[in-house]
Design an enzyme around this catalytic site. Structure first.
Site, mmCIF file in Angstrom:
data_model
loop_
_atom_site.group_PDB
_atom_site.id
_atom_site.type_symbol
_atom_site.label_atom_id
_atom_site.label_comp_id
_atom_site.label_asym_id
_atom_site.label_seq_id
_atom_site.Cartn_x
_atom_site.Cartn_y
_atom_site.Cartn_z
ATOM 1 N N CYS A 1 4.467 -7.240 7.788
ATOM 2 C CA CYS A 1 5.755 -7.069 9.149
ATOM 3 C C CYS A 1 5.908 -7.327 10.463
ATOM 4 C CB CYS A 1 5.147 -5.247 10.010
ATOM 5 S SG CYS A 1 6.037 -4.945 10.952
ATOM 6 N N GLU B 1 0.506 -1.629 0.396
ATOM 7 C CA GLU B 1 -0.299 0.106 -0.389
ATOM 8 C C GLU B 1 0.964 0.997 0.021
ATOM 9 O OE1 GLU B 1 -2.584 0.439 3.394
ATOM 10 O OE2 GLU B 1 -3.106 -1.508 3.373
ATOM 11 N N CYS C 1 -1.780 -2.609 15.132
ATOM 12 C CA CYS C 1 -1.688 -3.022 14.063
ATOM 13 C C CYS C 1 -2.376 -4.140 12.891
ATOM 14 C CB CYS C 1 -0.132 -2.619 13.568
ATOM 15 S SG CYS C 1 0.133 -1.967 11.688
ATOM 16 N N CYS D 1 -3.479 1.761 8.516
ATOM 17 C CA CYS D 1 -2.808 0.774 7.741
ATOM 18 C C CYS D 1 -3.014 -0.488 7.525
ATOM 19 C CB CYS D 1 -1.565 0.876 9.425
ATOM 20 S SG CYS D 1 -1.065 2.665 9.635
ATOM 21 N N CYS E 1 3.245 7.988 1.126
ATOM 22 C CA CYS E 1 3.459 7.727 2.595
ATOM 23 C C CYS E 1 4.409 6.390 1.637
ATOM 24 C CB CYS E 1 2.125 7.403 3.337
ATOM 25 S SG CYS E 1 2.255 6.432 4.744
ATOM 26 N N CYS F 1 2.812 -5.061 16.691
ATOM 27 C CA CYS F 1 2.011 -3.706 16.852
ATOM 28 C C CYS F 1 0.732 -4.929 17.258
ATOM 29 C CB CYS F 1 2.320 -3.396 16.863
ATOM 30 S SG CYS F 1 4.217 -2.218 16.735
#
Ligand code: SAH
Length: 369
Positions: free
Chosen positions: A139, A119, A146, A360, A132, A143
């Site tokens: 990832c 993205e 997220c 996100c 961005c 977290c």
């Protein structure tokens, strides 16, 4: 092994051209065509001799013979293929594009040559647009709030794939890009070499020529990575995702808190502001009944009081799988007011593109339906 030409710096391209018996300045021309003019293939490069246009390949061997042996290029396993045969210099293909009816924010879901979805977001501000960029497909930081980390890390993105997020946004909007934030999917300091090479390439004056001060890297805060970044690119801006005033709360939502304590992060930040002479940003996602009460605001203020910083308060984007709930608007306001009255500067992140699934990693997870 081969690597895409967009994974090389201009200097590396010059070395590769010299090794092929070509004039090194040809590398400058190609670099300019790729980044400044957004060329998608060599045929467009009319200032280049026809025979050179025909024989130059989008992939350069990584070998002592080619002179290009440095770097990890990240995904060394990244495929030496391209999504579109007619555009060999473009490493991504836009699979889906959403435009916010409210504020014009554009969100792109792009596909890499090996089918990973990533993205990027292009936000329009008065002073030009800000892109961005994602630094990884997925990832591994985990977290709790997220969406990007829910399925773990697929792979690092290459420098070319990061640059192409910018180039596609520029082409699609016909707007100048004034600011780049590495704040999309992924932890940039977990893909360090590639992110650094990407930032070097987009700030090269022969290409896009962005200023280093126009770059912001957002990180969950590994201190050794931040120290390295401060040494390598002291002019760039750093934003640290702190999200908690102490380790007890931080470890509940961020696994990295087990290795990098709030105290270590804050003492790094203090040093950063002294050495760079610039402000540092702390990001703070407000989560209902977790980190949003007045005691948290006071504890945070006490820790940050003597640091030249700004706290960017981020209302939580609701990701249903996480089970975490956004703080109410009233709590967000109260938290901000408390920090301000304690003498800590704040901003509250505007919800740009809230109507287009801008949280996100959410678009990526929803795939291209
Ligand atoms: N890994 C980097 C950059 C990517 S995340 C980092 O941690 O900073 C970019 C920012 O969005 C971070 O501050 C992150 O904590 C925040 N973020 C992630 N999920 C979010 C959510 N659901 N709502 C609001 N902000 C979120």
């Amino acid at each position: 092994m081969l690597t895409h030409v967009k994974n090389l710096t201009r200097e590396e391209l010059r070395i590769a051209f010299a090794a092929m018996g070509e004039k090194p300045f040809r590398a400058n021309q190609i670099f300019e065509w790729m980044y400044r003019r957004g060329a998608r293939n060599f045929a467009e490069m009319t200032s280049l001799a026809k025979c050179l246009r025909e024989k130059t390949d989008a992939f350069i061997p990584l070998s002592p013979e080619s002179g290009v042996i440095s770097g990890k290029f990240g995904a060394s396993e990244a495929p030496c293929e391209i999504p579109d045969e007619t555009a060999p210099l473009m490493t991504l293909r836009i699979k889906k594009r959403l435009i916010s009816a409210r504020d014009g924010t554009r969100k792109y879901l792009c596909e890499t040559a090996d089918g990973n979805l990533i993205e990027s977001v292009c936000m329009k501000y008065r002073f030009g647009s800000s892109v961005c960029v994602s630094s990884q497909a997925g990832c591994r930081m985990g977290c709790a709030f997220c969406a990007s980390g829910l399925n773990g890390l697929a792979r690092d993105l290459t420098p070319g794939e990061m640059s192409d997020q910018l180039l596609l946004a520029r082409e699609d909007t016909s707007e100048d890009i004034r600011h780049v934030v590495v704040m999309g999917t992924g932890e940039p300091l977990d893909n360090y070499e590639n992110v650094l090479k990407f930032l070097e390439n987009i700030t090269d004056p022969v290409g896009l020529g962005l200023g280093r001060r126009q770059l912001t890297v957002s990180t969950c805060g590994p201190v050794t990575g931040m120290e390295r970044f401060l040494r390598d690119m002291p002019q760039a801006n750093l934003a640290i995702s702190l999200h908690a005033p102490n380790d007890a709360i931080r470890t509940r939502i961020m696994p990295i808190a087990k290795t990098d304590s709030v105290e270590d992060i804050i003492s790094f930040a203090r040093r950063y502001t002294r050495e760079s002479g610039r402000k540092i940003t702390f990001e703070y996602v407000l989560i209902d009944e977790l980190n949003d009460d007045p005691d948290c605001a006071d504890e945070l203020s006490n820790r940050l009081r003597d640091i030249n910083c700004l706290v960017n308060i981020i209302p939580l984007n609701h990701v249903p799988e996480t089970g975490l709930v956004p703080s109410s608007d009233e709590t967000v306001r109260a938290f901000r007011d408390r920090l301000e009255s304690n003498g800590v500067g704040t901003t509250v992140r505007r919800k740009l593109g809230a109507d287009i699934d801008a949280a996100c990693g959410q678009l990526r997870r929803s795939g291209a339906d």
